[in-house]
Design a protein around this motif. Sequence first.
Motif, PDB file in Angstrom:
ATOM      1  N   GLY A  11       0.818  -1.213   0.000  1.00 58.19           N
ATOM      2  CA  GLY A  11       0.000   0.000   0.000  1.00 58.19           C
ATOM      3  C   GLY A  11       0.851   1.262   0.000  1.00 58.19           C
ATOM      4  N   ALA A  12       1.917   1.264   0.799  1.00 54.84           N
ATOM      5  CA  ALA A  12       2.805   2.433   0.859  1.00 54.84           C
ATOM      6  C   ALA A  12       3.488   2.662  -0.491  1.00 54.84           C
ATOM      7  CB  ALA A  12       3.854   2.245   1.955  1.00 54.84           C
ATOM      8  N   ILE A  13       3.995   1.594  -1.078  1.00 56.10           N
ATOM      9  CA  ILE A  13       4.657   1.713  -2.382  1.00 56.10           C
ATOM     10  C   ILE A  13       3.649   2.155  -3.443  1.00 56.10           C
ATOM     11  CG2 ILE A  13       5.827   0.407  -4.213  1.00 56.10           C
ATOM     12  CD1 ILE A  13       7.050  -1.305  -1.891  1.00 56.10           C
ATOM     13  N   GLY A  14       2.479   1.538  -3.422  1.00 53.18           N
ATOM     14  CA  GLY A  14       1.436   1.912  -4.380  1.00 53.18           C
ATOM     15  C   GLY A  14       1.009   3.358  -4.226  1.00 53.18           C
ATOM     16  N   GLY A  15       0.902   3.832  -2.982  1.00 52.20           N
ATOM     17  CA  GLY A  15       0.535   5.223  -2.738  1.00 52.20           C
ATOM     18  C   GLY A  15       1.547   6.189  -3.317  1.00 52.20           C
ATOM     19  N   ILE A  16       2.826   5.875  -3.142  1.00 52.77           N
ATOM     20  CA  ILE A  16       3.881   6.740  -3.691  1.00 52.77           C
ATOM     21  C   ILE A  16       3.832   6.731  -5.221  1.00 52.77           C
ATOM     22  CG2 ILE A  16       6.380   7.017  -3.970  1.00 52.77           C
ATOM     23  CD1 ILE A  16       6.662   5.961  -1.079  1.00 52.77           C
ATOM     24  N   VAL A  17       3.722   5.561  -5.806  1.00 46.80           N
ATOM     25  CA  VAL A  17       3.721   5.454  -7.276  1.00 46.80           C
ATOM     26  C   VAL A  17       2.522   6.187  -7.868  1.00 46.80           C
ATOM     27  CG1 VAL A  17       3.467   3.842  -9.216  1.00 46.80           C
ATOM     28  CG2 VAL A  17       5.066   3.330  -7.353  1.00 46.80           C
ATOM     29  N   ILE A  18       1.335   5.936  -7.340  1.00 40.62           N
ATOM     30  CA  ILE A  18       0.132   6.586  -7.866  1.00 40.62           C
ATOM     31  C   ILE A  18       0.187   8.097  -7.639  1.00 40.62           C
ATOM     32  CG2 ILE A  18      -2.373   6.795  -7.588  1.00 40.62           C
ATOM     33  CD1 ILE A  18      -2.355   3.724  -7.038  1.00 40.62           C
ATOM     34  N   GLY A  19       0.616   8.522  -6.447  1.00 36.46           N
ATOM     35  CA  GLY A  19       0.733   9.955  -6.156  1.00 36.46           C
ATOM     36  C   GLY A  19       1.709  10.645  -7.085  1.00 36.46           C
ATOM     37  N   TYR A  20       2.866  10.014  -7.288  1.00 36.52           N
ATOM     38  CA  TYR A  20       3.867  10.597  -8.182  1.00 36.52           C
ATOM     39  C   TYR A  20       3.346  10.681  -9.614  1.00 36.52           C
ATOM     40  CZ  TYR A  20       7.941  11.019 -11.164  1.00 36.52           C
ATOM     41  OH  TYR A  20       8.807  11.419 -12.140  1.00 36.52           O
ATOM     42  N   LEU A  21       2.735   9.604 -10.076  1.00 36.99           N
ATOM     43  CA  LEU A  21       2.233   9.600 -11.454  1.00 36.99           C
ATOM     44  C   LEU A  21       1.123  10.636 -11.654  1.00 36.99           C
ATOM     45  CD1 LEU A  21       2.265   5.784 -12.297  1.00 36.99           C
ATOM     46  CD2 LEU A  21       3.840   7.567 -13.107  1.00 36.99           C
ATOM     47  N   ALA A  52       7.204  20.696   0.181  1.00 34.87           N
ATOM     48  CA  ALA A  52       5.861  20.296  -0.242  1.00 34.87           C
ATOM     49  C   ALA A  52       5.876  18.876  -0.810  1.00 34.87           C
ATOM     50  CB  ALA A  52       5.314  21.277  -1.261  1.00 34.87           C
ATOM     51  N   THR A  53       6.927  18.542  -1.544  1.00 38.91           N
ATOM     52  CA  THR A  53       7.047  17.197  -2.118  1.00 38.91           C
ATOM     53  C   THR A  53       7.269  16.159  -1.026  1.00 38.91           C
ATOM     54  OG1 THR A  53       7.923  18.124  -4.167  1.00 38.91           O
ATOM     55  CG2 THR A  53       8.309  15.778  -3.780  1.00 38.91           C
ATOM     56  N   GLN A  54       8.079  16.510  -0.026  1.00 42.48           N
ATOM     57  CA  GLN A  54       8.306  15.579   1.081  1.00 42.48           C
ATOM     58  C   GLN A  54       7.005  15.298   1.836  1.00 42.48           C
ATOM     59  OE1 GLN A  54      11.386  17.893   2.959  1.00 42.48           O
ATOM     60  NE2 GLN A  54      13.016  16.589   2.131  1.00 42.48           N
ATOM     61  N   LEU A  55       6.246  16.343   2.129  1.00 41.34           N
ATOM     62  CA  LEU A  55       4.974  16.138   2.823  1.00 41.34           C
ATOM     63  C   LEU A  55       3.992  15.389   1.927  1.00 41.34           C
ATOM     64  CD1 LEU A  55       3.247  16.507   5.307  1.00 41.34           C
ATOM     65  CD2 LEU A  55       2.467  18.666   4.363  1.00 41.34           C
ATOM     66  N   SER A  56       3.973  15.709   0.653  1.00 39.38           N
ATOM     67  CA  SER A  56       3.085  15.005  -0.279  1.00 39.38           C
ATOM     68  C   SER A  56       3.412  13.518  -0.316  1.00 39.38           C
ATOM     69  CB  SER A  56       3.193  15.596  -1.680  1.00 39.38           C
ATOM     70  OG  SER A  56       2.651  16.890  -1.717  1.00 39.38           O
ATOM     71  N   THR A  57       4.703  13.194  -0.300  1.00 38.14           N
ATOM     72  CA  THR A  57       5.108  11.787  -0.304  1.00 38.14           C
ATOM     73  C   THR A  57       4.592  11.083   0.945  1.00 38.14           C
ATOM     74  OG1 THR A  57       7.080  12.330  -1.587  1.00 38.14           O
ATOM     75  CG2 THR A  57       7.073  10.210  -0.451  1.00 38.14           C
ATOM     76  N   LEU A  58       4.705  11.722   2.089  1.00 40.28           N
ATOM     77  CA  LEU A  58       4.159  11.141   3.322  1.00 40.28           C
ATOM     78  C   LEU A  58       2.646  10.961   3.215  1.00 40.28           C
ATOM     79  CD1 LEU A  58       4.433  10.206   6.260  1.00 40.28           C
ATOM     80  CD2 LEU A  58       4.203  12.610   6.930  1.00 40.28           C
ATOM     81  N   LEU A  59       1.951  11.947   2.668  1.00 38.73           N
ATOM     82  CA  LEU A  59       0.501  11.835   2.491  1.00 38.73           C
ATOM     83  C   LEU A  59       0.154  10.726   1.502  1.00 38.73           C
ATOM     84  CD1 LEU A  59      -0.429  15.626   2.467  1.00 38.73           C
ATOM     85  CD2 LEU A  59      -0.954  13.966   4.263  1.00 38.73           C
ATOM     86  N   TRP A  60       0.933  10.576   0.433  1.00 39.31           N
ATOM     87  CA  TRP A  60       0.687   9.501  -0.530  1.00 39.31           C
ATOM     88  C   TRP A  60       0.860   8.140   0.136  1.00 39.31           C
ATOM     89  CZ3 TRP A  60       4.513  11.928  -4.529  1.00 39.31           C
ATOM     90  CH2 TRP A  60       3.927  13.059  -5.107  1.00 39.31           C
TER      91      TRP A  60
END
Length: 127
Positions: A11-21, A52-60
């Motif tokens: 889930g964590a990996i998927g959240g990062i990948v989907i958020g980044y994409l 902002a990107t660091q916080l976004s990554t945590l949120l993703w």
Amino acid sequence: MKRLWHTLLIGAIGGIVIGYLMALGFSTFFNTTYLFPSNPTFVSHWSSPLAATQLSTLLWILIGEVWAFSSWLFEIETWSITKQTIAHCLCSYLGMTPLAILCGCFPLNIRWFGFYTLVYTGAYIGL
């Protein structure tokens, strides 16, 4: 329990990948000169785009965790499908609502919160 940890890691990996994409897609669509991890208003609240990107990554990651955990509820074989579905709906709603507020998806007032709740409920029932 090991299966749950594996699900949460995915889930964590998927959240990062989907958020980044999604960030890459929106940044490309709006023809920006650099990657916006979220909407410009969200980015402007932080000292730099990196912050902002660091916080976004945590949120993703947290968003991925919410959906991974809530999907794991369907693996509890001793529960009925009705109980699993209600637990999934409540878990995902209670997990996503504060994250949606933190992500700046809607302003924090009762009108938008009510609209979000109606859209969420309608989408959940529809799916």
